[in-house]
Enzyme design. Structure first.
Site, short mmCIF file in Angstrom:
data_model
loop_
_atom_site.label_atom_id
_atom_site.label_comp_id
_atom_site.label_asym_id
_atom_site.label_seq_id
_atom_site.Cartn_x
_atom_site.Cartn_y
_atom_site.Cartn_z
N ASP A 134 -30.07 -9.18 -43.50
CA ASP A 134 -28.59 -10.23 -43.13
C ASP A 134 -29.46 -11.90 -43.82
OD1 ASP A 134 -26.35 -9.17 -43.71
OD2 ASP A 134 -26.34 -8.92 -42.03
N ASP A 141 -35.80 -6.84 -42.13
CA ASP A 141 -34.33 -8.16 -41.76
C ASP A 141 -33.57 -7.55 -42.75
OD1 ASP A 141 -32.21 -8.68 -40.10
OD2 ASP A 141 -32.59 -10.78 -41.23
N ASP A 170 -36.16 -13.35 -40.39
CA ASP A 170 -35.03 -15.13 -41.04
C ASP A 170 -34.76 -15.32 -39.44
OD1 ASP A 170 -33.15 -12.95 -41.18
OD2 ASP A 170 -32.25 -14.75 -41.47
#
Length: 232
Positions: free
Chosen positions: A14, A12, A174
């Site tokens: 961000d 991922d 995250d």
């Protein structure tokens, strides 16, 4: 010595590979200012990130006075994107240990991908400005396959696998958008505790949680070789 268990590792963007909170915060606060709303502090923005720019803006509007009508929302969304594109890598950078971690994966012959809900053109521009583009065999954005196919659907991760060719794959994220997409695609997911976690890291449903990128390669080795749980 056993060979490295994964040939493809996706990330991922961000809150996972890149700390983009500052630039995202400036963009959302620019949009809020056009509506006469208060700015939201950095740590408040952290809780708005994960589902793309629309979700981030919608959350920020609710937090600062309530939703706006659809026409105004589109105006603010367009303003947010324009500001962000013009200021996309002012503060954004790899999280600590990121460069060494990418080097370590590359040294093991791992093909590295980025799969994000961010618009593809923004993701590719960020990596270009940061001089990281050549690190990745593919960068896939939330709009790459068209509307309705972003995470937590597995579609983007399945495209990563198609583009990566043969090999065992893992994903690093995250939020629950990442862990749910990975699960749906049949991939093990490692969560980072330093990102924009929308649940406590231990509750994200990941195969392991790491607190620093120097823990990623050992975690992948442990998971891939079925050596048991990652020690706390």
């Amino acid at each position: 010595m056993t060979s490295f268990p994964f040939q493809i590792v996706g990330f991922d963007l961000d809150g996972t590979l890149l700390d983009s909170l500052g630039d995202l915060g400036h963009a959302v606060n620019h949009a809020l200012s056009l509506e006469g709303r208060r700015p939201v502090p950095r740590e408040e923005v952290r809780g708005f990130v994960g589902g793309g720019a629309r979700k981030m803006l919608a959350n920020a509007l609710v937090a600062t006075g309530g939703a706006v009508d659809d026409v105004r929302f589109e105006e603010l969304h367009d303003a947010l994107l324009a500001f962000y594109e013009a200021n996309i890598a002012v503060e954004t950078c790899l999280f600590p240990g990121g460069t060494a971690m990418l080097d370590e994966l590359a040294a093991r012959g791992v093909k590295i991908a980025v799969v994000t809900n961010k618009l593809e053109r923004f993701a590719t521009k960020i990596f270009g400005e940061l001089g990281l583009s050549e690190r990745f065999y593919t960068v896939i954005g939330g709009d790459t396959l068209g509307p309705g196919r972003a995470k937590p659907r597995p579609d983007l991760l399945q495209l990563m696998l198609e583009r990566g060719g043969e090999g065992r794959a893992a994903y690093v994220g995250d939020t629950t958008y990442d862990t749910r997409a990975a699960a749906a695609a049949g991939l093990p997911c490692i969560a980072v505790s330093f990102g924009f976690n929308d649940l406590p890291p231990g509750e994200l449903g990941a195969a392991a949680v790491i607190d620093h990128f120097d823990q990623l390669v050992p975690a992948l080795e442990r998971i891939g070789n079925n050596a048991g749980p990652i020690p706390a």
